[in-house]
Write an enzyme that holds these catalytic residues in place. Sequence first.
Site, PDB file in Angstrom:
ATOM      1  N   ASP A   1       0.853  -1.191   0.000  1.00 45.53           N
ATOM      2  CA  ASP A   1       0.000   0.000   0.000  1.00 45.53           C
ATOM      3  C   ASP A   1       0.886   1.236   0.000  1.00 45.53           C
ATOM      4  OD1 ASP A   1      -1.718   2.117   0.440  1.00 45.53           O
ATOM      5  OD2 ASP A   1      -3.001   1.009   1.810  1.00 45.53           O
TER       6      ASP A   1
ATOM      7  N   HIS B   1       0.274   7.854   4.043  1.00 52.42           N
ATOM      8  CA  HIS B   1       0.878   7.184   5.191  1.00 52.42           C
ATOM      9  C   HIS B   1       2.377   7.466   5.338  1.00 52.42           C
ATOM     10  CE1 HIS B   1      -2.934   5.147   5.343  1.00 52.42           C
ATOM     11  NE2 HIS B   1      -2.765   4.707   4.120  1.00 52.42           N
TER      12      HIS B   1
ATOM     13  N   ILE C   1      -0.973   9.254   8.631  1.00 47.58           N
ATOM     14  CA  ILE C   1      -1.708   8.334   9.478  1.00 47.58           C
ATOM     15  C   ILE C   1      -1.284   6.903   9.189  1.00 47.58           C
ATOM     16  CG2 ILE C   1      -3.674   9.897   9.617  1.00 47.58           C
ATOM     17  CD1 ILE C   1      -5.141   8.096   7.623  1.00 47.58           C
TER      18      ILE C   1
ATOM     19  N   GLY D   1      -5.205   1.724   7.912  1.00 50.96           N
ATOM     20  CA  GLY D   1      -6.255   1.034   8.657  1.00 50.96           C
ATOM     21  C   GLY D   1      -6.041  -0.464   8.683  1.00 50.96           C
TER      22      GLY D   1
END
Length: 284
Positions: free
Chosen positions: A187, A192, A207, A210
């Site tokens: 990803d 991120h 962040i 998830g």
Amino acid sequence: MPIDAARAIAAEPRSAEITWDHKDIQLYHLGLGAGTPATDPHELRYTLESRLRVLPSFATVAGAGMGVVGGLSAPGIDIDLSAVLHGGQTITLHRPIPVRGRATSTSRVAAVYDKGKAAILVLRSEAADDDGPLWTSDAQIFVRGEGGFGGERGPSARVEQPEREPDKVVERAIREDQALLYRLSGDWNPLHADPEFAELAGFDRPILHGLCTYGMTLKAVVDTLLGGDVSRVRSYATRFAGVVFPGETLRIRMWAGENRVQASVTAVERDDAPVLADTLVDHT
């Protein structure tokens, strides 16, 4: 309309060959924070090739997450990726994932729901090898601004939290570099890693993925209530309720039932702000 629900659901599934080996498994586990302490025999089952077991949430990154990529590029789907949020994730295991594998991953749009101001795409990927089905993975993708087309609203039930103290509560620290390591499993979203991109998205810093929190939570459940036996997991579902930042601490509350563990995950440093909700692990 950017989403043509009927066309998307009727489209032929897309298939791709995916492969993985022990290095992919070890990198994924390290991205979840496995290996601390490095010589702990319980951690070595996630990090040492001679003892390796595969955490079932690896299904979400196998083949670099080809199922979600294929679903978002399906006929009838023409959306702005900046309006996309990962709303929830479910995996069903048909048998344990081998340490080394070659499989066919088939992806399709299983459903499109109309939530008024937004649409929800259910992107389903199924993996099978020569011995049969391995897993089914459903990603619930929330697309802002794409609702209001008159479609079905879809399920909206929430899992009620037990009215008793949790059976177990554990805390898991998130390293400052954890998102940088986790993204090597496929990803590459700059949200991120790149502070400038994160600011454009409305965050003061990058962040955590998830799905990294998703994997960390399953590992905590397996290690705490399932005796470290990854093969006991049959399915795992969650709803992403909020973000978490590298450097924070996850508080994972667990309630044990018959063949099911319910969990909730919060960010300790932000007054237990919700991170994962409606989280269920079904097991043998």
